[in-house]
Design an enzyme around this catalytic site. Structure first.
Site, mmCIF file in Angstrom:
data_model
loop_
_atom_site.group_PDB
_atom_site.id
_atom_site.type_symbol
_atom_site.label_atom_id
_atom_site.label_comp_id
_atom_site.label_asym_id
_atom_site.label_seq_id
_atom_site.Cartn_x
_atom_site.Cartn_y
_atom_site.Cartn_z
ATOM 1 C CG ASP A 39 -2.073 -1.032 1.129
ATOM 2 O OD1 ASP A 39 -2.258 -1.494 0.160
ATOM 3 O OD2 ASP A 39 -2.514 -1.164 2.433
ATOM 4 C CB CYS A 171 14.934 12.199 -28.498
ATOM 5 S SG CYS A 171 14.837 10.488 -28.816
HETATM 6 C C1 N6Q Z 1 16.718 10.481 -25.626
HETATM 7 C C2 N6Q Z 1 16.507 9.350 -25.273
HETATM 8 C C3 N6Q Z 1 17.356 8.355 -25.238
HETATM 9 C C4 N6Q Z 1 18.466 8.329 -25.738
HETATM 10 C C5 N6Q Z 1 17.071 6.898 -24.630
HETATM 11 C C6 N6Q Z 1 17.366 6.903 -23.264
HETATM 12 C C7 N6Q Z 1 17.243 5.764 -22.618
HETATM 13 C C8 N6Q Z 1 17.606 5.411 -21.302
HETATM 14 C C9 N6Q Z 1 17.416 3.761 -20.762
HETATM 15 C C10 N6Q Z 1 19.097 5.807 -20.936
#
Ligand code: N6Q
Length: 372
Positions: A39, A171
């Site tokens: 919990d 990204c």
């Molecule tokens: C921008 C993101 C990544 C490069 C992936 C990162 C993954 C983690 C596991 C370090």
């Protein structure tokens, strides 16, 4: 029985037999207890934006998204392994998905100055996982609660891929990673599986692009990252990047991963302790293992599982698990000394993983009358 090293919890044969036996090993059950039982402090205690479990583990904010995602992929495998556990596994994926939308999980995007909407553009390392989680949740539960968001996000991702002058999505601005793209492409396949669409047609040009520009021809390994504005790759090969990507691509195009797997092993895997253990160097020209983000051996464990390579899986688990000091107390598994930030997530996932291609074949249970 196989000779089990002290600190190992089940045999490799038992992990690989779970699906056939429709039941998980006792340590996997204890891992599910870690995730769901205590919990207030277990990761999937509530769908609210509490993150005590990750505070206790000292997971950095930026890493929580991967934790929720990799737990979810393991839970999806549990759902298709044991019909009795499917409702619990689906419940936990639901909570993970709900938490994934909490600002705590994506606030790095805003803090870095990239905008206040985490799915509008780029950020594929976040929205690829979110999209795969939406899809896997519906696939294993039959519940359509995330369907509208899933449709919206799938379109955003596909449109972005189509609009970019390279194959894939970014990204951060000017930072392209193959592993994050592998998640995004897999999410298109799950969407197609649920809806009969053909978003996955985008995969072929992506794999061509990888072969042409992002793979080192000698080793078949991926460069750490690509930066489209200058057209450069960082010249280091990355084992965790390659293992993660080949594992996911194997679910979409088995031949692609089978082609590179032997060279990957030859380049990065070091078998030691008289053949009982194996560790993975993160890049070439280094004698040590698990550098960089520290997860090369753990992601290779997932790849070995995906490839059905029981020998390497066993050697890697012998390297990874005993030093992490697993303890099962009151039927709950805890690792006292995890060696990387996604340690228990990747061990859980690798132990239960039925294969990304197998997950794609999963059939949703009939929708319940009370789900929309
Ligand atoms: C921008 C993101 C990544 C490069 C992936 C990162 C993954 C983690 C596991 C370090």
């Amino acid at each position: 029985a196989e000779d089990l090293l002290p600190g190992r919890l089940s045999t490799t044969a038992d992990y690989f037999a779970q699906r056939e036996k429709h039941t998980v090993t006792p340590d996997v059950m204890a891992h599910l207890a870690f995730m769901n039982y205590t919990d207030f402090i277990s990761p999937f205690y509530s769908r609210g934006c509490a993150f005590d479990a990750w505070d206790i583990k000292k997971t950095p904010q930026r890493i929580i998204k991967y934790s929720l995602a990799f737990y979810s992929y393991g839970l999806a495998s549990v759902a298709v392994t044991d019909p009795k556990l499917r409702p619990l596994a689906a419940h936990a994926v639901d909570i993970a998905t709900s938490k994934m939308k909490c600002k705590r999980v994506w606030e790095d995007w805003e803090e870095d100055g990239f905008g206040s909407d985490p799915i509008e553009k780029q950020n594929i390392m976040y929205k690829g996982h979110l999209n795969l989680m939406y899809g896997l949740y519906q696939l294993v539960s039959g519940n359509r609660k995330y369907e509208a968001e899933h449709k919206h996000l799938t379109k955003i991702i596909h449109d972005e891929i189509k609009a970019n002058p390279f194959a894939g999505a970014l990204c951060e601005p000017d930072n392209y990673f193959v592993q994050c793209n592998s998640v995004a492409y897999l999410s298109l396949w799950v969407y197609d599986r649920l809806h009969g669409t053909s978003y996955k047609a985008a995969t072929e040009p992506w794999l061509k692009f990888l072969k042409k520009d992002l793979i080192d021809p000698k080793t078949g390994a991926f460069y750490l990252s690509f930066h489209p504005e200058s057209g450069t790759v960082k010249p280091w090969l990355s084992a965790y990047t390659t293992a993660w990507t080949l594992a996911m691509v194997h679910g979409m195009d088995p031949a692609f991963s089978e082609r590179y797997y032997p060279a990957f092993k030859k380049t990065f895997v070091e078998v030691y302790d008289g053949g009982r253990k194996a560790r993975v160097r993160e890049t070439t020209n280094t004698p040590d293992a698990d550098g960089g983000v520290g997860a090369a051996s753990a992601f290779t464990l997932l790849l070995a599982r995906e490839m059905g390579d029981q020998t390497l899986f066993d050697q890697l688990l012998n390297h990874l698990e005993p030093p992490a000091k697993p303890k099962i107390t009151s039927a709950i598994l805890n690792y006292e000394a995890p060696s990387n930030l996604l340690f228990d997530e990747l061990l859980f996932l690798s132990k239960v993983h039925v294969g990304f291609g197998e997950l794609l074949k999963a059939t949703p249970p009939p929708a319940r009358a009370d789900s929309q």
